[in-house]
Design an enzyme around this catalytic site. Structure first.
Site, PDB file in Angstrom:
ATOM      1  N   ASN A  68       2.891  26.865  19.446  1.00 15.34           N
ATOM      2  CA  ASN A  68       2.490  25.859  18.436  1.00 15.34           C
ATOM      3  C   ASN A  68       2.216  24.642  18.754  1.00 15.34           C
ATOM      4  O   ASN A  68       3.275  24.304  19.858  1.00 15.34           O
ATOM      5  CB  ASN A  68       3.492  26.052  17.125  1.00 15.34           C
ATOM      6  N   HIS A  84       1.106  25.511  24.712  1.00 18.47           N
ATOM      7  CA  HIS A  84      -0.376  25.280  24.446  1.00 18.47           C
ATOM      8  C   HIS A  84      -0.260  23.498  23.992  1.00 18.47           C
ATOM      9  O   HIS A  84      -1.273  23.281  23.401  1.00 18.47           O
ATOM     10  CB  HIS A  84      -0.842  25.913  23.112  1.00 18.47           C
ATOM     11  N   CYS A 144     -10.548   5.259  25.624  1.00 21.93           N
ATOM     12  CA  CYS A 144      -9.681   4.687  26.612  1.00 21.93           C
ATOM     13  C   CYS A 144      -9.806   3.165  26.652  1.00 21.93           C
ATOM     14  O   CYS A 144     -10.890   2.799  27.102  1.00 21.93           O
ATOM     15  CB  CYS A 144      -9.686   5.257  28.050  1.00 21.93           C
ATOM     16  N   CYS A 186      -9.976   2.344  30.665  1.00 23.01           N
ATOM     17  CA  CYS A 186     -10.936   2.891  31.859  1.00 23.01           C
ATOM     18  C   CYS A 186     -12.300   3.204  30.814  1.00 23.01           C
ATOM     19  O   CYS A 186     -13.517   3.314  31.385  1.00 23.01           O
ATOM     20  CB  CYS A 186     -10.751   4.096  32.559  1.00 23.01           C
ATOM     21  N   ASN A 199       7.945  39.537  12.137  1.00 17.95           N
ATOM     22  CA  ASN A 199       6.405  39.358  11.657  1.00 17.95           C
ATOM     23  C   ASN A 199       6.231  39.895  10.217  1.00 17.95           C
ATOM     24  O   ASN A 199       6.840  40.767   9.616  1.00 17.95           O
ATOM     25  CB  ASN A 199       5.453  39.848  12.529  1.00 17.95           C
TER      26      ASN A 199
HETATM   27  N1  APR Z   1       6.668  34.899   8.772  1.00 22.71           N
HETATM   28  C1  APR Z   1       6.412  35.713  10.094  1.00 22.71           C
HETATM   29  N2  APR Z   1       5.197  36.048  10.766  1.00 22.71           N
HETATM   30  C2  APR Z   1       4.078  35.686   9.891  1.00 22.71           C
HETATM   31  C3  APR Z   1       3.857  34.707   8.578  1.00 22.71           C
HETATM   32  C4  APR Z   1       5.591  34.631   8.310  1.00 22.71           C
HETATM   33  N3  APR Z   1       5.676  33.703   7.052  1.00 22.71           N
HETATM   34  N4  APR Z   1       2.767  34.324   8.379  1.00 22.71           N
HETATM   35  C5  APR Z   1       2.109  35.006   9.419  1.00 22.71           C
HETATM   36  N5  APR Z   1       2.702  35.507   9.991  1.00 22.71           N
HETATM   37  C6  APR Z   1       2.185  36.155  11.358  1.00 22.71           C
HETATM   38  C7  APR Z   1       0.849  37.070  11.262  1.00 22.71           C
HETATM   39  O1  APR Z   1       0.981  38.258  10.643  1.00 22.71           O
HETATM   40  C8  APR Z   1       0.203  37.093  12.800  1.00 22.71           C
HETATM   41  O2  APR Z   1       0.698  38.318  13.213  1.00 22.71           O
HETATM   42  O3  APR Z   1       1.864  35.406  12.242  1.00 22.71           O
HETATM   43  C9  APR Z   1       0.976  35.790  13.238  1.00 22.71           C
HETATM   44  C10 APR Z   1       0.124  34.633  13.614  1.00 22.71           C
HETATM   45  O4  APR Z   1      -0.759  35.097  14.518  1.00 22.71           O
HETATM   46  P1  APR Z   1      -2.185  34.198  14.938  1.00 22.71           P
HETATM   47  O5  APR Z   1      -2.710  33.262  13.735  1.00 22.71           O
HETATM   48  O6  APR Z   1      -2.971  35.035  15.900  1.00 22.71           O
HETATM   49  O7  APR Z   1      -1.540  33.088  15.769  1.00 22.71           O
HETATM   50  P2  APR Z   1      -0.825  32.906  17.196  1.00 22.71           P
HETATM   51  O8  APR Z   1      -0.077  34.276  17.573  1.00 22.71           O
HETATM   52  O9  APR Z   1       0.306  31.859  17.025  1.00 22.71           O
HETATM   53  O10 APR Z   1      -2.056  32.711  18.035  1.00 22.71           O
HETATM   54  C11 APR Z   1      -1.922  32.253  19.464  1.00 22.71           C
HETATM   55  O11 APR Z   1      -4.099  31.489  19.609  1.00 22.71           O
HETATM   56  O12 APR Z   1      -5.549  30.291  18.908  1.00 22.71           O
HETATM   57  C12 APR Z   1      -4.775  30.275  19.731  1.00 22.71           C
HETATM   58  O13 APR Z   1      -3.856  28.630  20.560  1.00 22.71           O
HETATM   59  C13 APR Z   1      -3.898  29.241  19.583  1.00 22.71           C
HETATM   60  O14 APR Z   1      -1.485  29.067  20.076  1.00 22.71           O
HETATM   61  C14 APR Z   1      -2.477  29.859  19.349  1.00 22.71           C
HETATM   62  C15 APR Z   1      -2.640  31.234  19.948  1.00 22.71           C
END
Ligand code: APR
Length: 250
Positions: free
Chosen positions: A100, A117, A146, A149, A212
């Site tokens: 995040n 990230h 900037c 520069c 999750n």
């Molecule tokens: N509690 C627990 N899990 C949750 C909740 C919650 N309240 N709400 C959603 N989720 C879960 C979803 O089921 C999903 O599996 O969180 C996950 C979010 O997944 P993504 O949206 O794919 O996000 P993430 O895994 O962080 O993405 C990874 O992808 O887009 C790039 O750079 C960006 O850091 C990011 C990376």
């Protein structure tokens, strides 16, 4: 509520590592990427989250990041973030590896954080590397430039196709390898190389606990899958730590 396995692992653990994704911030109001109303359902990452797109249309990319900065500035860490901040004080070794960019772990009081990230509250010049605060960015033109520069300023986040910050990555791999208990929280575990870390921890012998609201690609490899919202489950894990563990250090 929790298995005897989980309870005894947490009771004995000296080293705990936590890997987080957008899901842990969902309850604070940060949209996830691939969820039902996920960001990538509405926007195209190739237009907004890569360097070529930024050079092609910096105004569009900045419009979007200024919007994300405003969201992040308007929200608070939730019970999941604050539970982790206290858990950090109850284990001799505790690290948070986050995908995040919202800075909510730090705002919740966590200390040992590896940002894979980047961080949306930081900005730098692509020419000379000069850093800029959000206050400076928000007071600049639509496309911040900037003051030293004149080159383009960009948010300090990792875009698709870019390398992860080396030091953050190396420390994350070490934290995964030394973990006795490894939590994977609120991530779909599909974006690499970050998504390889739970498997690195598993190979090194860690007990993998996934939190999750639904099963993910990682679930078959996890020792335990706790289905539910992290803002509900983590405070209960903290209660467990409070009852089982004396405060390791303050
Ligand atoms: N509690 C627990 N899990 C949750 C909740 C919650 N309240 N709400 C959603 N989720 C879960 C979803 O089921 C999903 O599996 O969180 C996950 C979010 O997944 P993504 O949206 O794919 O996000 P993430 O895994 O962080 O993405 C990874 O992808 O887009 C790039 O750079 C960006 O850091 C990011 C990376």
């Amino acid at each position: 509520m929790f298995s005897s396995q989980l309870i005894s692992k947490l009771q004995r653990a000296e080293s705990v590592t936590v890997f987080t994704g957008a899901g842990i911030s969902a309850e604070s109001g940060v949209p996830t990427f691939r969820g039902t109303d996920g960001i990538w359902k509405k926007f195209r990452p190739e237009e907004l989250a890569n360097f070529d797109a930024f050079i092609r249309n910096p105004e569009l990319v900045w419009e979007w990041y200024k919007h994300r900065k405003q969201i992040v500035a308007s929200i608070q860490p939730n019970a999941g973030h604050t539970a982790l901040a206290e858990m950090e004080r109850r284990f001799p070794q505790f690290a948070i590896i986050t995908q995040n960019i919202d800075n909510l772990h730090r705002r919740a009081g966590s200390k040992n954080i590896y940002e894979l990230h980047g961080n949306v509250e930081r900005n730098y010049c692509i020419g000379c590397g000069k850093n800029f605060t959000d206050a400076e960015i928000m007071s600049m033109d639509k496309v911040p430039r900037c003051t030293s520069c004149g080159d383009l300023v960009r948010p300090d986040v990792v875009w698709f196709g870019e390398q992860l910050p080396v030091e953050q990555w190396e420390k994350s791999v070490s934290a995964a390898e030394r973990a006795e208990v490894f939590f994977s929280i609120g991530t779909s575990a599909v974006v690499y190389p970050a998504a390889s870390l739970p498997l690195t921890a598993k190979k090194a012998g860690a007990y993998i606990i996934e939190i999750n609201i639904e099963r993910t690609e990682l679930s078959p490899w996890a020792d335990e899958v706790l289905l539910g919202r992290s803002g509900d489950i983590l405070p209960n894990i903290l209660k467990l730590c409070r009852s089982n563990r004396l405060s390791a250090h303050n």
